[in-house]
Write a protein that holds these residues in place. Sequence first.
Motif, PDB file in Angstrom:
ATOM      1  N   TRP A 149       1.699   1.545  -2.265  1.00  0.00           N
ATOM      2  CA  TRP A 149       0.790   2.496  -1.585  1.00  0.00           C
ATOM      3  C   TRP A 149      -0.489   2.109  -1.068  1.00  0.00           C
ATOM      4  O   TRP A 149      -1.276   1.768  -1.877  1.00  0.00           O
ATOM      5  N   LEU A 150      -0.950   2.142   0.129  1.00  0.00           N
ATOM      6  CA  LEU A 150      -2.074   1.650   0.757  1.00  0.00           C
ATOM      7  C   LEU A 150      -2.902   2.677   1.294  1.00  0.00           C
ATOM      8  O   LEU A 150      -2.215   3.642   2.064  1.00  0.00           O
ATOM      9  N   THR A 151      -3.858   2.805   1.566  1.00  0.00           N
ATOM     10  CA  THR A 151      -4.892   3.442   2.273  1.00  0.00           C
ATOM     11  C   THR A 151      -5.392   2.614   3.582  1.00  0.00           C
ATOM     12  O   THR A 151      -5.882   1.647   3.462  1.00  0.00           O
ATOM     13  N   ALA A 152      -4.934   3.245   4.651  1.00  0.00           N
ATOM     14  CA  ALA A 152      -5.061   2.302   5.834  1.00  0.00           C
ATOM     15  C   ALA A 152      -5.113   3.126   6.980  1.00  0.00           C
ATOM     16  O   ALA A 152      -4.674   4.224   7.135  1.00  0.00           O
ATOM     17  N   ASP A 153      -5.911   2.718   8.101  1.00  0.00           N
ATOM     18  CA  ASP A 153      -6.257   3.353   9.454  1.00  0.00           C
ATOM     19  C   ASP A 153      -5.277   2.722  10.320  1.00  0.00           C
ATOM     20  O   ASP A 153      -5.490   1.619  10.793  1.00  0.00           O
ATOM     21  N   ALA A 154      -4.142   3.560  10.733  1.00  0.00           N
ATOM     22  CA  ALA A 154      -3.339   3.259  11.854  1.00  0.00           C
ATOM     23  C   ALA A 154      -3.639   2.726  13.060  1.00  0.00           C
ATOM     24  O   ALA A 154      -3.234   2.017  13.890  1.00  0.00           O
ATOM     25  N   THR A 155      -5.035   3.475  13.278  1.00  0.00           N
ATOM     26  CA  THR A 155      -5.672   3.080  14.726  1.00  0.00           C
ATOM     27  C   THR A 155      -6.615   1.743  14.740  1.00  0.00           C
ATOM     28  O   THR A 155      -7.066   1.243  15.735  1.00  0.00           O
ATOM     29  N   ASP A 156      -6.701   1.197  13.442  1.00  0.00           N
ATOM     30  CA  ASP A 156      -7.485   0.077  13.449  1.00  0.00           C
ATOM     31  C   ASP A 156      -6.689  -1.416  13.825  1.00  0.00           C
ATOM     32  O   ASP A 156      -5.552  -1.406  13.122  1.00  0.00           O
ATOM     33  N   HIS A 157      -7.340  -2.244  14.545  1.00  0.00           N
ATOM     34  CA  HIS A 157      -6.338  -3.362  15.001  1.00  0.00           C
ATOM     35  C   HIS A 157      -6.029  -4.152  13.679  1.00  0.00           C
ATOM     36  O   HIS A 157      -5.087  -5.124  14.007  1.00  0.00           O
ATOM     37  N   ILE A 170       8.461   3.072   9.851  1.00  0.00           N
ATOM     38  CA  ILE A 170       8.633   4.573  10.360  1.00  0.00           C
ATOM     39  C   ILE A 170       7.021   4.944  10.537  1.00  0.00           C
ATOM     40  O   ILE A 170       6.363   4.741   9.696  1.00  0.00           O
ATOM     41  N   ALA A 171       7.214   5.698  11.809  1.00  0.00           N
ATOM     42  CA  ALA A 171       5.635   6.148  12.135  1.00  0.00           C
ATOM     43  C   ALA A 171       5.921   7.571  12.774  1.00  0.00           C
ATOM     44  O   ALA A 171       5.760   7.615  14.017  1.00  0.00           O
ATOM     45  N   ASN A 172       6.055   8.245  11.946  1.00  0.00           N
ATOM     46  CA  ASN A 172       6.513   9.758  12.490  1.00  0.00           C
ATOM     47  C   ASN A 172       5.374  10.632  12.286  1.00  0.00           C
ATOM     48  O   ASN A 172       4.668  10.845  11.368  1.00  0.00           O
ATOM     49  N   ASN A 173       5.382  11.391  13.584  1.00  0.00           N
ATOM     50  CA  ASN A 173       4.479  12.892  13.206  1.00  0.00           C
ATOM     51  C   ASN A 173       2.962  12.802  13.089  1.00  0.00           C
ATOM     52  O   ASN A 173       2.312  13.468  12.666  1.00  0.00           O
ATOM     53  N   PHE A 174       2.153  11.450  13.360  1.00  0.00           N
ATOM     54  CA  PHE A 174       0.995  11.479  13.303  1.00  0.00           C
ATOM     55  C   PHE A 174       0.235  10.952  14.574  1.00  0.00           C
ATOM     56  O   PHE A 174      -1.034  11.058  14.639  1.00  0.00           O
ATOM     57  N   ILE A 175       0.954  10.284  15.508  1.00  0.00           N
ATOM     58  CA  ILE A 175       0.162   9.872  16.656  1.00  0.00           C
ATOM     59  C   ILE A 175       0.017  11.126  17.758  1.00  0.00           C
ATOM     60  O   ILE A 175      -0.786  10.998  18.422  1.00  0.00           O
ATOM     61  N   GLY A 176       1.053  11.967  17.769  1.00  0.00           N
ATOM     62  CA  GLY A 176       0.942  13.094  18.545  1.00  0.00           C
ATOM     63  C   GLY A 176      -0.380  13.906  18.916  1.00  0.00           C
ATOM     64  O   GLY A 176      -0.813  13.899  20.123  1.00  0.00           O
ATOM     65  N   PRO A 177      -1.158  13.998  17.734  1.00  0.00           N
ATOM     66  CA  PRO A 177      -2.240  14.814  17.842  1.00  0.00           C
ATOM     67  C   PRO A 177      -3.360  14.270  18.401  1.00  0.00           C
ATOM     68  O   PRO A 177      -4.235  14.680  18.793  1.00  0.00           O
ATOM     69  N   MET A 178      -3.391  12.791  18.664  1.00  0.00           N
ATOM     70  CA  MET A 178      -4.490  11.962  18.845  1.00  0.00           C
ATOM     71  C   MET A 178      -4.590  12.075  20.508  1.00  0.00           C
ATOM     72  O   MET A 178      -3.521  12.390  21.372  1.00  0.00           O
ATOM     73  N   GLU A 179      -5.618  11.865  21.149  1.00  0.00           N
ATOM     74  CA  GLU A 179      -6.016  11.605  22.576  1.00  0.00           C
ATOM     75  C   GLU A 179      -5.361  10.419  22.713  1.00  0.00           C
ATOM     76  O   GLU A 179      -5.002   9.282  22.109  1.00  0.00           O
ATOM     77  N   ASP A 180      -4.681  10.268  24.205  1.00  0.00           N
ATOM     78  CA  ASP A 180      -4.115   9.464  24.848  1.00  0.00           C
ATOM     79  C   ASP A 180      -4.468   7.910  24.701  1.00  0.00           C
ATOM     80  O   ASP A 180      -3.608   7.113  24.202  1.00  0.00           O
ATOM     81  N   THR A 181      -5.598   7.638  24.861  1.00  0.00           N
ATOM     82  CA  THR A 181      -6.278   6.248  24.636  1.00  0.00           C
ATOM     83  C   THR A 181      -5.946   5.881  23.294  1.00  0.00           C
ATOM     84  O   THR A 181      -5.437   4.735  22.996  1.00  0.00           O
ATOM     85  N   MET A 182      -6.414   6.784  22.316  1.00  0.00           N
ATOM     86  CA  MET A 182      -6.265   6.322  20.790  1.00  0.00           C
ATOM     87  C   MET A 182      -4.677   6.259  20.435  1.00  0.00           C
ATOM     88  O   MET A 182      -4.146   5.311  19.676  1.00  0.00           O
ATOM     89  N   ALA A 183      -3.769   6.972  21.002  1.00  0.00           N
ATOM     90  CA  ALA A 183      -2.340   7.044  20.761  1.00  0.00           C
ATOM     91  C   ALA A 183      -1.797   5.857  21.167  1.00  0.00           C
ATOM     92  O   ALA A 183      -1.111   5.263  20.457  1.00  0.00           O
TER      93      ALA A 183
END
Length: 269
Positions: A149-157, A170-183
């Motif tokens: 188990w890791l703490t990590a930011d999926a938006t970080d390169h 598996i990358a479900n149900n967390f990208i949707g609330p982001m603004e389009d550029t970040m998503a």
Amino acid sequence: MRFTGRFIYQNFSRNAVRIQSHHTHFMRNLPQLEVLANLLADFDKGSTVRLASIGCSTGAELYSALYLLRRARPDLTILARGADISSGVVEVARRGLYRPDASAGEAGLYLAGRAEVSTQDIDELRGILELMPDGTMRVHDWLRENVCWLTADATDHSLLDVVGKQDIVIANNFIGPMEDTMAEACLGNVMRLVKPGGLLVVEGIDTDLKTRILKASNFRPVLLWQEEIWTADASKRGWPWVRWSHEPFHRNEPTWQYRYTVIFRRGHC
């Protein structure tokens, strides 16, 4: 009606308040997991499979996947990683301890969401969870093995450096609330985690954005039980008035194979 619904969604619902949460529960989309279990037939007997759940929240989705996959192919060694931006929910996932009718996501950064386990689901989930003397439910030891188990930011390169290449992401149900550029940047990070020939599972993301990016990539839709997967999660109902809802499945849509697909396979080139 479809044209009107899409107009309402794109001009009102899609731009409504974007709320991130730790909402998750066990066996949220059973057809999705069953298709992944069927696709394990591609792996040689006794081989090792690397699986990552990005935005893993309190761990219910990853443990559910491991239950189905390890039962389907007990000969495989499945090395799993769960990663989330909130260290609080990562610690909950690591402990694998849940209380019926109470959300473990209270420890996280965002809204807690519904309980991972409801009282009425206890009997159905006994393959994953054991009832403890104090009334809590604990994930069985055989499902907790070989999980990091890791703490990590999926938006970080740097996500690839942290998580590494995976056979299944598996990358479900967390990208949707982001603004389009970040998503878009986040989806790109997640796609880079998938090995050639590997599988990407991505749900709860803006459908137009997902279709545009994946159609232009070397990822191809897996059409097994496509409609069953698209309609399985009751929380995705309410289109066009609910931002995170799924529009009705429609094969006359020109991009339907990408638009209504949740599971994609990366090409080898």
